[in-house]
Scaffold this motif. Structure first.
Motif, PDB file in Angstrom:
ATOM      1  N   TYR A 102       0.787  -1.154   0.072  1.00  0.00           N
ATOM      2  CA  TYR A 102       0.201  -0.012  -0.071  1.00  0.00           C
ATOM      3  C   TYR A 102       0.946   1.194   0.218  1.00  0.00           C
ATOM      4  CZ  TYR A 102      -3.291   3.493   1.798  1.00  0.00           C
ATOM      5  OH  TYR A 102      -3.951   4.758   2.184  1.00  0.00           O
ATOM      6  N   GLY A 103       0.357   2.350  -0.452  1.00  0.00           N
ATOM      7  CA  GLY A 103       1.218   3.647  -0.685  1.00  0.00           C
ATOM      8  C   GLY A 103       2.524   3.483  -1.061  1.00  0.00           C
ATOM      9  N   ALA A 104       3.421   3.850  -0.217  1.00  0.00           N
ATOM     10  CA  ALA A 104       4.852   3.839  -0.730  1.00  0.00           C
ATOM     11  C   ALA A 104       5.633   2.344  -0.692  1.00  0.00           C
ATOM     12  CB  ALA A 104       5.682   4.670   0.200  1.00  0.00           C
ATOM     13  N   CYS A 105       4.745   1.314  -0.152  1.00  0.00           N
ATOM     14  CA  CYS A 105       5.334  -0.003  -0.177  1.00  0.00           C
ATOM     15  C   CYS A 105       6.394  -0.228   0.732  1.00  0.00           C
ATOM     16  CB  CYS A 105       5.254  -0.480  -1.724  1.00  0.00           C
ATOM     17  SG  CYS A 105       3.654  -0.942  -2.608  1.00  0.00           S
ATOM     18  N   THR A 106       6.414   0.430   1.818  1.00  0.00           N
ATOM     19  CA  THR A 106       7.404   0.179   2.642  1.00  0.00           C
ATOM     20  C   THR A 106       6.914  -1.161   3.815  1.00  0.00           C
ATOM     21  OG1 THR A 106       6.339   1.865   4.342  1.00  0.00           O
ATOM     22  CG2 THR A 106       8.377   2.473   2.938  1.00  0.00           C
ATOM     23  N   ALA A 107       7.704  -1.470   4.571  1.00  0.00           N
ATOM     24  CA  ALA A 107       7.209  -2.781   5.296  1.00  0.00           C
ATOM     25  C   ALA A 107       5.968  -2.406   6.137  1.00  0.00           C
ATOM     26  CB  ALA A 107       8.380  -3.019   6.336  1.00  0.00           C
ATOM     27  N   ARG A 108       5.777  -1.044   6.764  1.00  0.00           N
ATOM     28  CA  ARG A 108       4.821  -0.567   7.285  1.00  0.00           C
ATOM     29  C   ARG A 108       3.569  -0.360   6.625  1.00  0.00           C
ATOM     30  NH1 ARG A 108       3.725   4.862   7.858  1.00  0.00           N
ATOM     31  NH2 ARG A 108       4.915   6.475   6.688  1.00  0.00           N
ATOM     32  N   ASN A 109       3.504  -0.456   5.472  1.00  0.00           N
ATOM     33  CA  ASN A 109       2.656  -0.699   4.510  1.00  0.00           C
ATOM     34  C   ASN A 109       2.089  -2.010   4.172  1.00  0.00           C
ATOM     35  OD1 ASN A 109       3.776   2.427   3.268  1.00  0.00           O
ATOM     36  ND2 ASN A 109       1.997   2.463   4.334  1.00  0.00           N
ATOM     37  N   LYS A 110       2.755  -2.992   4.696  1.00  0.00           N
ATOM     38  CA  LYS A 110       2.100  -4.264   4.228  1.00  0.00           C
ATOM     39  C   LYS A 110       0.755  -4.678   5.138  1.00  0.00           C
ATOM     40  CE  LYS A 110       2.526  -8.979   3.565  1.00  0.00           C
ATOM     41  NZ  LYS A 110       1.385  -9.713   3.663  1.00  0.00           N
ATOM     42  N   ILE A 111      -0.249  -4.491   4.195  1.00  0.00           N
ATOM     43  CA  ILE A 111      -1.612  -4.657   4.948  1.00  0.00           C
ATOM     44  C   ILE A 111      -2.429  -5.647   4.050  1.00  0.00           C
ATOM     45  CG2 ILE A 111      -1.501  -2.407   5.990  1.00  0.00           C
ATOM     46  CD1 ILE A 111      -3.305  -1.269   3.901  1.00  0.00           C
TER      47      ILE A 111
END
Length: 370
Positions: free
Chosen positions: A304-313
């Motif tokens: 999601y979004g920038a596809c960083t680890a915190r955007n793994k949803i």
């Protein structure tokens, strides 16, 4: 067979507040919307409730009219409020029974390029079975399938199904499949309730049965868990954890009944290591397809979004027998805005601006030997 999942973020219309930015951009409006809805739904209103309602209505742009820039107050019958000539808002209702109506997020048409890029993703995934998140309803998904997919050179799916969920905004989950992958038995969980009487699922957790050409039986559970977009963190986390616990119970019931192939897919709105998702990810035999050696995340850990680890949803969680049938898989980001300086991934030529993205979410796919 190829199984995929894609959060399309609505197909023809989207909440206006979300059509002009990300969830974070729209969060102040969404937080006020949730708070006002909570106050309006109370059986009785005290002085503090009325003051809070008036303040939130003014902040949402409803001081002069029932139509604000992002929300709409529908008053069908009864008396809720007065608007004095001197300004401000006066709440006159004593409680929810004194008026009939609702507070709604205003919709507006999605950018045409964004709509076509959504269709391109759905077509280029080349999935036999596609889980869809945030479709308005079945007629809309069916119309998109019949009209927009062919318009960009895609082949419509043979089967399209959405079961209306609990979200009044029209944010449902569904399934599309090809000719040789008919949708069989279906089971809805819209009527699963928490001890406090609230529905477990914000939308639904439908079970769709797919029978493959080889006669394998696959159960696909499509999900969209409670968003972090609005509402308090503690309440949102608790709701999401309760949903994860219920999905785990449903999954375990299927396994005990002898079902070998189960996939839990969709937007779970939290990261793999989060506490709300522990009952599902750590408490069951399901495995995230991202962990498979044949799965390619495209060099980015998120979805999601920038596809960083915190955007793994976004997830594809597979039962042990199904995980053992994985031949390959990946993350499809061509319909997402890639950012600038530098551009993170290749996109469609038609995607020139952020608002032309098919979705803020990547699509996930996996090839299964069943």
């Amino acid at each position: 067979m190829r199984l995929a999942v894609y959060n399309v973020e609505n197909l023809f219309d989207r909440a206006k507040v979300m059509n002009h930015g990300s969830w974070e951009d729209g969060r102040p409006v969404l937080d006020r919307f949730a708070a006002l809805n909570g106050l309006l739904g109370q059986l009785s209103y005290d002085e503090n409730d009325r003051a809070g309602m008036a303040r939130l209505m003014i902040e949402l742009g409803l001081e002069k009219s029932d139509t604000g820039p992002f929300v709409l107050l529908r008053r069908n019958r009864g008396g809720l409020l007065k608007r004095p000539k001197t300004g401000g808002i006066e709440i006159v209702a004593e409680g929810r029974a004194d008026w009939v109506g609702s507070l709604e997020l205003r919709d507006e048409p999605i950018n045409e390029h964004a709509m076509r890029n959504t269709a391109r993703v759905m077509s280029d995934l080349d999935a036999d079975v596609l889980g869809v998140v945030e479709a308005e309803n079945r007629p809309v998904l069916s119309a998109f399938n019949r009209e927009i997919l062919p318009a960009i050179g895609g082949t419509p799916f043979r089967h399209v199904m959405v079961i209306d969920g609990n979200d009044e905004r029209g944010i449902d989950v569904g399934l599309m499949s090809r000719q040789n992958y008919p949708i069989g038995a279906m089971r809805s969980h819209v009527d699963d309730y928490l001890p406090n009487g609230e529905p477990v699922f914000s939308r639904d957790c439908p079970e769709f049965e797919i029978v493959t050409p080889r006669r394998a039986r696959l159960i696909v559970m499509v999900n969209h868990l409670k968003s972090k977009g609005y509402g308090g963190k503690a309440a949102s986390d608790a709701k999401r954890r309760a949903q994860a616990e219920r999905i785990a119970q449903i999954y375990e019931g299927l396994i005990r009944a002898g079902v070998e192939y189960v996939a839990v897919i969709g937007d779970l709105n939290d990261t793999p290591g989060s506490d709300p998702l522990k009952p599902l990810i750590e408490g069951t035999s399901l495995t995230d397809v991202f962990e498979h050696g044949a799965f390619n995340d495209g060099g980015h850990p998120g979805t999601y979004g920038a596809c960083t680890a915190r955007n793994k949803i976004d997830y594809m969680l597979l039962s042990p027998a199904l995980y053992g049938k994985v031949e390959g898989g990946g993350v499809f980001r061509k319909g997402m805005w890639p950012g600038v300086r530098p551009k993170k991934w290749d996109t469609y030529d038609e995607l020139k601006r952020p608002e032309e993205a098919g979705s803020d979410h990547a699509a996930l796919w996996v090839d299964l030997d069943i």
